[in-house]
Design an enzyme around this catalytic site. Structure first.
Site, short mmCIF file in Angstrom:
data_model
loop_
_atom_site.label_atom_id
_atom_site.label_comp_id
_atom_site.label_asym_id
_atom_site.label_seq_id
_atom_site.Cartn_x
_atom_site.Cartn_y
_atom_site.Cartn_z
NE ARG A 191 -2.61 1.28 3.58
CZ ARG A 191 -3.41 1.12 4.64
NH1 ARG A 191 -4.63 0.67 4.48
NH2 ARG A 191 -2.99 1.39 5.85
NE ARG A 210 -2.81 5.53 5.42
CZ ARG A 210 -3.74 4.91 6.11
NH1 ARG A 210 -4.80 4.41 5.49
NH2 ARG A 210 -3.63 4.78 7.41
P1 AMP Z 1 -6.73 4.53 9.91
O1 AMP Z 1 -6.86 5.05 8.53
O2 AMP Z 1 -8.02 4.03 10.47
O3 AMP Z 1 -5.62 3.50 10.07
O4 AMP Z 1 -6.32 5.77 10.85
C1 AMP Z 1 -5.15 6.51 10.61
C2 AMP Z 1 -4.71 7.21 11.88
O5 AMP Z 1 -5.74 8.11 12.32
C3 AMP Z 1 -4.45 6.30 13.07
O6 AMP Z 1 -3.14 5.74 13.05
C4 AMP Z 1 -4.64 7.27 14.24
O7 AMP Z 1 -3.53 8.14 14.38
C5 AMP Z 1 -5.82 8.11 13.74
N1 AMP Z 1 -7.11 7.49 14.14
C6 AMP Z 1 -8.08 7.01 13.32
N2 AMP Z 1 -9.11 6.54 14.01
C7 AMP Z 1 -8.80 6.70 15.33
C8 AMP Z 1 -9.46 6.37 16.54
N3 AMP Z 1 -10.66 5.78 16.57
N4 AMP Z 1 -8.82 6.69 17.71
C9 AMP Z 1 -7.62 7.29 17.72
N5 AMP Z 1 -6.93 7.60 16.61
C10 AMP Z 1 -7.51 7.32 15.41
#
Ligand code: AMP
Length: 193
Positions: A127, A133
């Site tokens: 990815r 990313r």
């Molecule tokens: P994701 O795309 O879901 O992997 O989220 C990317 C980043 O956003 C994570 O590594 C966290 O830094 C932040 N993040 C997303 N969702 C949450 C959550 N529910 N609680 C805390 N941090 C979050």
């Protein structure tokens, strides 16, 4: 239908969300996507979240909870939603229960995407090469995995006890996993009628 997708980074939650949203006509609420859009737009929320995200750490519960509470109050989430990447801590899970009680609704199911760690690393490396990313960088990914193990895996027994957990084998092609995911969602929908 009110669903939560639970699983480690790289488990395919985002990819499979598209199929669920299309079949069941519910909005896809990805906290990661909302944060990324805010970082890109340089909003105050984005500025607050950026440092945590770039280190692979979780954004503090208070910030995430407020954001989700606002989103769930929007009209399109009234008849259902797919939460992707939230809750990620037991505190967030309790806050979500409180929000649902206020709205006088219940969660229907929590789909737990199961994938072996070695496969996750391979997927994330791929990815990063395609999507670029920043938080897919190897070191940051390790931190995200650590956060998942330390804070998010507790939600598995939590939702199992609540009778909401459904395990989905997320190993295989995107199409194979999609059939399993949609099959599980159809059963949830039938049971809820
Ligand atoms: P994701 O795309 O879901 O992997 O989220 C990317 C980043 O956003 C994570 O590594 C966290 O830094 C932040 N993040 C997303 N969702 C949450 C959550 N529910 N609680 C805390 N941090 C979050």
């Amino acid at each position: 239908m009110r669903l939560v997708l639970l699983g480690p980074p790289g488990a395919g939650k985002g990819t499979q969300s598209a199929a669920i949203v299309e079949e069941f006509g519910i909005p896809h609420i990805s906290t990661g996507d909302i944060f990324r859009a805010n970082v890109k737009g340089e909003t105050p929320l984005g500025k607050e979240a950026k440092g945590y995200m770039s280190r692979g750490e979780l954004v503090p519960d208070t910030v995430v909870n407020r954001m989700v509470a606002d989103r769930l109050r929007q009209a399109d989430a009234e008849s259902g939603f797919l939460l992707d990447g939230y809750p990620r801590t037991v505190g967030q899970a309790y806050t979500l229960s409180g929000m649902m009680a206020m709205l006088d609704v219940d969660l229907d199911a929590v789909l737990h995407f199961e994938v072996p760690d070695a496969e996750l690393e391979a997927r994330i490396a791929k990815r990063q090469a395609t999507d670029g990313r920043d938080d897919d960088d190897h070191e940051v990914f390790k931190r995200r995995m650590q956060e998942y193990r330390d804070q998010t895996t507790e939600l598995i027994p939590h939702y199992r006890r609540a009778g909401l957990l459904i395990a989905v084998d997320a190993l295989g092609s995107i199409e194979e996993v999609r059939e399993r995911v949609l099959g599980a969602c159809r059963e949830v929908q039938t049971a809820g009628r």
